[in-house]
Design an enzyme around this catalytic site. Structure first.
Site, PDB file in Angstrom:
ATOM      1  N   GLU A  53     -13.589  18.812 -25.436  1.00 25.92           N
ATOM      2  CA  GLU A  53     -13.944  20.130 -25.964  1.00 25.92           C
ATOM      3  C   GLU A  53     -15.105  20.031 -26.954  1.00 25.92           C
ATOM      4  OE1 GLU A  53      -9.336  20.059 -25.783  1.00 25.92           O
ATOM      5  OE2 GLU A  53     -11.003  18.631 -25.843  1.00 25.92           O
ATOM      6  N   CYS A  78      -5.787  19.289 -28.421  1.00 28.85           N
ATOM      7  CA  CYS A  78      -4.931  18.663 -29.425  1.00 28.85           C
ATOM      8  C   CYS A  78      -4.878  19.517 -30.692  1.00 28.85           C
ATOM      9  CB  CYS A  78      -5.420  17.253 -29.752  1.00 28.85           C
ATOM     10  SG  CYS A  78      -7.086  17.181 -30.442  1.00 28.85           S
ATOM     11  N   ALA A 157      -1.806  -7.968   0.014  1.00 26.79           N
ATOM     12  CA  ALA A 157      -2.556  -8.109   1.266  1.00 26.79           C
ATOM     13  C   ALA A 157      -1.673  -8.860   2.246  1.00 26.79           C
ATOM     14  CB  ALA A 157      -3.862  -8.863   1.029  1.00 26.79           C
ATOM     15  N   TRP A 176      -7.219 -16.411   1.473  1.00 26.46           N
ATOM     16  CA  TRP A 176      -7.645 -15.017   1.402  1.00 26.46           C
ATOM     17  C   TRP A 176      -7.338 -14.313   2.712  1.00 26.46           C
ATOM     18  CZ3 TRP A 176      -8.208 -13.535  -3.265  1.00 26.46           C
ATOM     19  CH2 TRP A 176      -8.755 -14.391  -4.224  1.00 26.46           C
ATOM     20  N   ARG A 190      -8.683  -2.926 -10.993  1.00 29.42           N
ATOM     21  CA  ARG A 190      -8.263  -3.610 -12.230  1.00 29.42           C
ATOM     22  C   ARG A 190      -8.928  -2.995 -13.454  1.00 29.42           C
ATOM     23  NH1 ARG A 190      -8.805  -9.969 -10.355  1.00 29.42           N
ATOM     24  NH2 ARG A 190      -7.041  -9.999  -8.880  1.00 29.42           N
ATOM     25  N   THR A 202       2.790 -17.242  -7.703  1.00 26.24           N
ATOM     26  CA  THR A 202       1.411 -16.806  -7.477  1.00 26.24           C
ATOM     27  C   THR A 202       0.470 -17.440  -8.488  1.00 26.24           C
ATOM     28  OG1 THR A 202       2.149 -14.696  -6.548  1.00 26.24           O
ATOM     29  CG2 THR A 202      -0.107 -14.792  -7.370  1.00 26.24           C
ATOM     30  N   LEU A 210      -7.459 -12.827 -12.610  1.00 25.69           N
ATOM     31  CA  LEU A 210      -7.041 -11.440 -12.849  1.00 25.69           C
ATOM     32  C   LEU A 210      -8.022 -10.683 -13.729  1.00 25.69           C
ATOM     33  CD1 LEU A 210      -3.180 -11.909 -13.361  1.00 25.69           C
ATOM     34  CD2 LEU A 210      -4.456 -11.602 -11.220  1.00 25.69           C
ATOM     35  N   LEU A 295       7.420  -8.332  -6.221  1.00 28.96           N
ATOM     36  CA  LEU A 295       7.120  -7.053  -5.567  1.00 28.96           C
ATOM     37  C   LEU A 295       8.404  -6.411  -5.046  1.00 28.96           C
ATOM     38  CD1 LEU A 295       3.919  -8.099  -3.600  1.00 28.96           C
ATOM     39  CD2 LEU A 295       4.013  -6.237  -5.267  1.00 28.96           C
TER      40      LEU A 295
END
Length: 349
Positions: A53, A78, A157, A176, A190, A202, A210, A295
């Protein structure tokens, strides 16, 4: 599409420019309209800087026009003093008579108070324009404040025959599955999220960094599960380049500004424990990159909001099986030979 929806849609478009840079604040866009003409626009660009704003109001060349204008904003203005003054006060001070709001703010310090203040000042206020779209814009912020956990994105993947990895592989070299364009997209993702998680297997097998080296933006906080603290310290996750939280069963200790050990209860629901830590660390979103076991724990616990699944153009024949979702994808994209499918967990709405 009516006139209010037209301008709120523009607010959403502007707000999206802040993706990945406004955390821990929400993404917000604002438009100022005078006699069916946009005279000012703005969005929240970075936490600690001016809100949408403010930027919209400051962009108006003739400030006198504000007294006969409507300000549109994707999220409730706010009403409290944070790192910047309240936007509701600014709207009142500049004499803007009409305010159109996409959706209310769930944050406890706002939560309807901005609207209340505007109404008490005699402003004409309309709320709930493209509300669903405005809520989706800040799905991370809303999930964090309403559910006290991060917005969770599962990512993996898999091969065409639905394996994550071969039965045996060279632990010194990752296998890969997806192509380089898919990999670049993952680095973009990411840069848009607060945290990223991998399991012990992993971390040891793939030695991931990462980070966002194939994109520009801020890297996420790295979380790694190392229950017995047996991961080699030579791994890239311990290079101190980005903040890393090691989830373990033995200690809670800050060894470096970018290396924190956090004890969790492995006898409890691990997915819930990780969500608890993320909430305590104020991480509004989390990418879970694997492995298969972690997962599946998030899936079994129904603690996920999106799943982003790449299927590469290759086969393993056997190996580590990919997680299974009994859902149809909400959307699908072809990235050269890779297929990207996006799944949404509507049970968490």
């Amino acid at each position: 599409m009516n006139i209010h929806e037209k301008y709120i849609k523009r607010c959403i478009e502007l707000a999206e420019n802040g993706l990945g840079s406004t955390y821990p604040n929400p993404m917000v866009g604002s438009v100022i309209v005078h006699k069916n003409r946009i005279i000012g626009e703005g969005w929240h660009q970075k936490a600690g800087q001016a809100h949408a704003e403010v930027n919209a109001i400051n962009s108006v060349q003739d400030q006198e026009l504000l007294k006969d204008s409507t300000i549109y904003v994707s999220l409730e203005p706010c009403s409290h003093f944070g790192k910047t003054p309240p936007c509701s006060d600014l709207i009142i001070d500049r004499g803007i008579p009409k305010v159109v709001i996409g959706t209310m703010d769930p944050f406890a310090k706002v939560a309807g108070r901005g609207i209340k203040k505007l109404l008490e000042a005699g402003k004409e206020v309309q709320v709930g324009i493209l509300e669903e779209e405005c809520n989706a814009l800040n799905k991370r912020f809303f999930t964090f404040h309403k559910k006290h956990r991060p917005y969770i994105i599962l990512k993996w993947a898999q091969t065409r025959d639905l394996f994550l990895a071969p039965e045996t592989k060279d632990t010194n070299r990752p296998v890969w599955i997806s192509n380089r364009y898919s990999k670049q997209l993952v680095h973009k993702w990411r840069s848009e999220e607060s945290g990223i998680l991998v399991g012990t297997g992993t971390a040891k097998a793939d030695n991931p960094r990462l980070d966002v080296r194939n994109w520009s933006g801020n890297p996420p906080v790295r979380l790694v599960i190392d229950m017995e603290l047996k991961l080699p310290q030579e791994l890239a996750l311990f290079d101190l380049s980005n903040r890393t939280i090691v989830l373990n069963e033995k200690l809670t200790e800050k060894k470096h500004e970018n290396l924190v050990y956090q004890k969790i209860e492995f006898s409890e629901n691990i997915a819930k424990e990780i969500c608890r830590i993320c909430f305590e660390q104020e991480l509004q979103s989390l990418i879970v990159e694997g492995g298969a076991n972690i997962l599946k724990q998030f899936i079994t616990s129904n603690l996920w909001d999106e799943a982003r699944v790449f299927t590469g153009d290759n086969y393993f024949g056997d190996g580590v099986e990919a997680p299974k979702l009994d859902l149809k994808p909400a959307s699908a994209y072809q990235i050269e030979a890779d297929l990207l499918e996006i799944f949404r967990n509507n049970d968490n709405d």
